[in-house]
Design an enzyme around this catalytic site. Structure first.
Site, PDB file in Angstrom:
ATOM      1  N   HIS A 183      67.924  36.505 -49.098  1.00  0.00           N
ATOM      2  CA  HIS A 183      67.634  36.822 -47.687  1.00  0.00           C
ATOM      3  C   HIS A 183      68.077  35.677 -46.755  1.00  0.00           C
ATOM      4  CE1 HIS A 183      65.470  38.587 -44.329  1.00  0.00           C
ATOM      5  NE2 HIS A 183      64.733  37.503 -44.190  1.00  0.00           N
TER       6      HIS A 183
HETATM    7  C1  HEM Z   1      61.806  31.453 -44.772  1.00  0.00           C
HETATM    8  C2  HEM Z   1      62.964  31.724 -44.360  1.00  0.00           C
HETATM    9  C3  HEM Z   1      63.431  32.988 -43.695  1.00  0.00           C
HETATM   10  C4  HEM Z   1      64.525  33.038 -42.887  1.00  0.00           C
HETATM   11  C5  HEM Z   1      65.432  31.878 -42.511  1.00  0.00           C
HETATM   12  C6  HEM Z   1      64.668  34.411 -42.436  1.00  0.00           C
HETATM   13  C7  HEM Z   1      65.639  34.863 -41.568  1.00  0.00           C
HETATM   14  C8  HEM Z   1      65.775  36.155 -41.097  1.00  0.00           C
HETATM   15  C9  HEM Z   1      66.747  36.606 -40.150  1.00  0.00           C
HETATM   16  C10 HEM Z   1      67.805  35.717 -39.489  1.00  0.00           C
HETATM   17  C11 HEM Z   1      66.585  37.934 -39.954  1.00  0.00           C
HETATM   18  C12 HEM Z   1      67.419  38.852 -39.016  1.00  0.00           C
HETATM   19  C13 HEM Z   1      68.397  39.689 -39.825  1.00  0.00           C
HETATM   20  C14 HEM Z   1      69.124  40.708 -38.960  1.00  0.00           C
HETATM   21  O1  HEM Z   1      68.679  41.020 -37.867  1.00  0.00           O
HETATM   22  O2  HEM Z   1      70.175  41.241 -39.369  1.00  0.00           O
HETATM   23  C15 HEM Z   1      65.473  38.344 -40.769  1.00  0.00           C
HETATM   24  C16 HEM Z   1      64.987  39.639 -40.845  1.00  0.00           C
HETATM   25  C17 HEM Z   1      63.915  40.018 -41.608  1.00  0.00           C
HETATM   26  N1  HEM Z   1      63.164  39.192 -42.448  1.00  0.00           N
HETATM   27 FE1  HEM Z   1      63.419  37.194 -42.741  1.00  0.00          FE
HETATM   28  N2  HEM Z   1      63.672  35.170 -42.996  1.00  0.00           N
HETATM   29  C18 HEM Z   1      62.881  34.346 -43.776  1.00  0.00           C
HETATM   30  C19 HEM Z   1      61.781  34.724 -44.511  1.00  0.00           C
HETATM   31  C20 HEM Z   1      61.309  36.021 -44.629  1.00  0.00           C
HETATM   32  C21 HEM Z   1      60.205  36.426 -45.458  1.00  0.00           C
HETATM   33  C22 HEM Z   1      59.373  35.498 -46.337  1.00  0.00           C
HETATM   34  C23 HEM Z   1      60.074  37.771 -45.304  1.00  0.00           C
HETATM   35  C24 HEM Z   1      59.094  38.717 -45.946  1.00  0.00           C
HETATM   36  C25 HEM Z   1      58.351  38.463 -46.944  1.00  0.00           C
HETATM   37  C26 HEM Z   1      61.079  38.220 -44.378  1.00  0.00           C
HETATM   38  C27 HEM Z   1      61.259  39.523 -43.977  1.00  0.00           C
HETATM   39  C28 HEM Z   1      62.202  39.965 -43.063  1.00  0.00           C
HETATM   40  C29 HEM Z   1      62.338  41.349 -42.614  1.00  0.00           C
HETATM   41  C30 HEM Z   1      61.469  42.516 -43.061  1.00  0.00           C
HETATM   42  C31 HEM Z   1      63.392  41.362 -41.695  1.00  0.00           C
HETATM   43  C32 HEM Z   1      63.957  42.552 -40.934  1.00  0.00           C
HETATM   44  C33 HEM Z   1      65.144  43.062 -41.716  1.00  0.00           C
HETATM   45  C34 HEM Z   1      64.800  44.235 -42.574  1.00  0.00           C
HETATM   46  O3  HEM Z   1      63.858  44.970 -42.278  1.00  0.00           O
HETATM   47  O4  HEM Z   1      65.516  44.431 -43.569  1.00  0.00           O
HETATM   48  N3  HEM Z   1      61.815  37.137 -43.983  1.00  0.00           N
HETATM   49  N4  HEM Z   1      65.006  37.241 -41.467  1.00  0.00           N
END
Ligand code: HEM
Length: 234
Positions: A183
């Site tokens: 991710h």
């Molecule tokens: C710790 C470092 C993390 C970073 C740097 C990060 C970064 C990002 C970024 C940049 C996006 C936007 C993606 C887009 O709009 O195309 C995103 C979306 C998302 N992230 Fe993270 N994230 C992190 C951790 C997590 C964790 C721990 C979870 C859940 C357990 C999570 C769940 C999500 C979800 C659900 C989305 C929306 C995209 C989707 O529904 O598929 N993230 N994240």
């Protein structure tokens, strides 16, 4: 073929040159970063309990007893945080026919030829896979975590059940950390994606390049800020 709705509440185009696209509301970003922070604390405290060579990590939480005490609460926090994200995004993460053609052309994507890929909605197949696997694993972790949370639930299960739960819990944790690495890698690899989750906004070029079907739907819908309807450059 009728297109599925890719736009979620809050998505919008903003007037200007270049066109700015609102991708995540403030509430969604707070929800995301609290969840991410919860995950990091959970992973660090979990790794501290995972293997003696990582025991030194307990120093971050005030020692072994404190680490054992706070780890399950971080888990509850992550569970609630992800539930928030799940409720916001589950619909746009459902399978759509576009995912099938994306998957068939995954080699083109991995080769860096994204321009030759079929159009993508709000999220691509890989993002959706991360979403659902994260959801399944979090459910598995909270379930097995409760079984081994002796202080409150110790009396409800047998030692045999706890042994199985510990094993599944540890394997699930490894899978979750691997998925998080994918991710974060994806977020850093696709330039401009971090900005989406930090500032909530992306450029029209980013939306056109990575999520064209979503961008088109947004441009077609009347949901624009400043009563201006921008059209993606084609
Ligand atoms: C710790 C470092 C993390 C970073 C740097 C990060 C970064 C990002 C970024 C940049 C996006 C936007 C993606 C887009 O709009 O195309 C995103 C979306 C998302 N992230 Fe993270 N994230 C992190 C951790 C997590 C964790 C721990 C979870 C859940 C357990 C999570 C769940 C999500 C979800 C659900 C989305 C929306 C995209 C989707 O529904 O598929 N993230 N994240």
């Amino acid at each position: 073929m009728s297109e599925r709705r890719e736009v979620v509440e809050g998505d919008a185009l903003e007037k200007g040159d270049p066109v700015v696209v609102v991708r995540y509301s403030t509430a969604a970003r707070i929800n995301h970063w609290l969840t991410a922070g919860g995950f990091v604390l959970l992973a660090l405290s979990g790794l501290a309990l995972f293997h003696p060579s990582l025991y030194f990590l307990t120093g971050l939480f005030g020692g072994g007893q404190w680490t054992r005490a706070v780890h399950p609460w971080f888990g509850v926090f992550l569970f609630l945080g992800f539930t928030g994200l799940f409720l916001r995004f589950w619909k746009v993460n459902l399978w759509s026919p576009a995912d099938g053609s994306w998957l068939k052309n995954i080699h083109t994507f991995l080769a860096g030829d994204e321009d030759k890929m079929p159009e993508v909605g709000r999220f691509n197949f890989a993002q959706k896979a991360v979403f659902w696997w994260m959801g399944i694993l979090i459910l598995m972790m909270i379930g097995t975590g409760l079984v081994i949370w002796d202080q409150y639930f110790g009396a409800y299960t047998t030692v045999e059940q706890k042994r199985i739960a510990v094993l599944v819990h540890s394997l699930g944790a490894i899978a979750m950390i691997c998925i998080l690495i994918v991710h974060v890698y994806g977020a850093v690899w696709a330039r401009g994606t971090m900005t989406a989750m930090v500032k909530g906004k992306v450029t029209g070029g980013w939306a056109f390049k990575h999520h064209r079907m979503w961008f088109r739907q947004l441009a077609r819908s009347a949901k624009t800020n400043h009563t201006h309807t921008a059209t993606p450059a084609e």
